[in-house]
Design an enzyme around this catalytic site. Structure first.
Site, PDB file in Angstrom:
ATOM      1  CB  ILE A 128      -0.871  -0.021   1.298  1.00 14.95           C
ATOM      2  CG1 ILE A 128      -1.928   1.253   0.955  1.00 14.95           C
ATOM      3  CG2 ILE A 128      -0.327  -0.214   2.461  1.00 14.95           C
ATOM      4  CD1 ILE A 128      -2.834   1.184  -0.208  1.00 14.95           C
TER       5      ILE A 128
ATOM      6  CD  GLU B 276      -8.398  -5.383   5.046  1.00 14.07           C
ATOM      7  OE1 GLU B 276      -7.985  -6.016   5.985  1.00 14.07           O
ATOM      8  OE2 GLU B 276      -8.045  -5.561   3.945  1.00 14.07           O
TER       9      GLU B 276
ATOM     10  N   GLY C  49      -5.623  -6.913   0.349  1.00 18.18           N
ATOM     11  CA  GLY C  49      -6.196  -5.937   1.410  1.00 18.18           C
ATOM     12  C   GLY C  49      -5.419  -4.517   1.705  1.00 18.18           C
ATOM     13  CD  GLU C  50      -0.804  -4.350   2.528  1.00 21.17           C
ATOM     14  OE1 GLU C  50      -0.389  -3.667   1.900  1.00 21.17           O
ATOM     15  OE2 GLU C  50      -0.402  -5.383   3.059  1.00 21.17           O
ATOM     16  N   GLY C  51      -5.957  -1.804   1.311  1.00 23.57           N
ATOM     17  CA  GLY C  51      -6.265  -0.327   0.414  1.00 23.57           C
ATOM     18  C   GLY C  51      -5.669  -0.779  -0.759  1.00 23.57           C
TER      19      GLY C  51
END
Length: 335
Positions: free
Chosen positions: A81, A158, A299-301
């Site tokens: 990210i 997240e 994930g992580e955006g």
């Protein structure tokens, strides 16, 4: 405004509809901003991190301490990210929503800790009503601060070992779908561990029984990071910000938010189709069309960061592309 925007899109030097989803996104953004010349300002991605009590039941292949270790990686700018946000000049903030670790102060870390992880929802609700309300309040504060800097488009990432289990239970309970459809491998690497994960989640559902209220479902199964993402999305909608929805976990948070304020969909841009098994079914339930499918499930955006240039392209073509009239290009013959 919708008719004017559509007319402007249709008169660009291209066949009708030939820019596909970019045309839909341009129309959506112009409608949200009530402008024929919309703009994106100070794009931001906020990564919420939290631990989950259910992790002790072996639903993940990774130990719980990976949550805080990955937060440190975010702060040290070593994660995916960080790379993608830096590439596309997107501001990134990390939120400690409830990690089982005490971090030192850091300029990129927002302290919104509710507790050292949620409770184990195999035996009790993940959080109290008071804790969930505090999640919403702190999330509102975070979005309000970002909005005050001029930010009008925000994505949510997240991090939390065990959070695919929480998201699967939220999805199953709200969408009334079997856990086998909602549950993917997450960080689980083997079919055997996946079967154990599903068996464990079924026990959780049996323990809590049928729950119909979305906020109670969030309180029962959600992580502090999922609750804060939900609250942040609601806050962003109320401030007329565009909301970039990431993968499975963030979409589960959005699912709860959409049950609380259905109108939030007008502001939501679904960035990608996650390779996490339940995500396509969740998007189908929401009647949402993702911008890209790169078979990502990190994930992580990261889906927001990767999709942002496409969102930017939608605004650029609307504002800068010539019309048939301005370019002196003949339009299609009328039959």
């Amino acid at each position: 405004m919708i008719k004017e925007l559509q007319h402007k899109i249709d008169l660009k030097t291209k066949p009708l509809g030939s820019l596909g989803l970019l045309e839909s996104v341009a129309l959506q953004i112009g409608t949200v901003q009530n402008s024929l010349t919309p703009c994106l300002k100070n794009p931001s991605i906020v990564v919420f991190a939290g631990d989950h009590g259910i992790a002790v039941e072996g639903v993940s292949a990774y130990p719980q301490e990976v949550t805080f270790q990955m937060v440190m990686n975010f702060l040290n700018k070593g994660a995916a990210i960080n790379v993608f946000s830096n590439q596309h000049q997107i501001d990134i903030k990390i939120v400690d929503a409830g990690v089982k670790f005490n971090f030192e102060a850091h300029k990129d870390l927002i302290d919104a800790k509710i507790g050292n992880g949620t409770k184990n929802f195999l035996f009790e609700k993940a959080m109290s009503t008071c804790e969930m309300e505090k999640c919403f309040k702190l999330a509102d504060d975070i979005v309000t601060q970002l909005n005050s800097t001029g930010c009008n488009i925000i994505g949510f990432g997240e991090m939390g070992i065990g959070n695919t289990s929480a998201a699967a239970l939220i999805m199953s309970s709200i969408c009334n779908l079997p856990l086998e459809i909602c549950t993917g491998k997450g960080t689980v690497v083997s079919d055997e561990r996946l079967a154990k994960k599903i068996e464990t989640l079924k026990k959780c559902q049996l323990f809590h029984g049928s729950i119909s209220d979305a906020t109670e479902i969030l309180q029962t199964y959600g992580g502090f990071e999922i609750a804060q993402i939900c609250g942040a999305m609601l806050a962003a909608y109320k401030k007329n910000m565009l909301i970039m929805v990431d993968g499975f976990i963030s979409t589960a948070a959005y699912l709860v938010a959409s049950k609380m304020i259905p109108e939030i969909k007008s502001h939501a841009i679904f960035c990608h189709l996650s390779d996490e098994a339940g995500h396509k079914h969740l998007l189908n339930y929401l009647e949402a069309e993702p911008l890209i499918n790169l078979k990502m499930r990190l994930g992580e955006g990261t889906g927001c960061a990767i999709a942002y240039p496409l969102i930017e392209s939608a605004v650029k073509f609307l504002n800068e592309m010539a019309s048939f009239e301005s370019a002196g290009v003949s339009t299609k013959n009328i039959q």
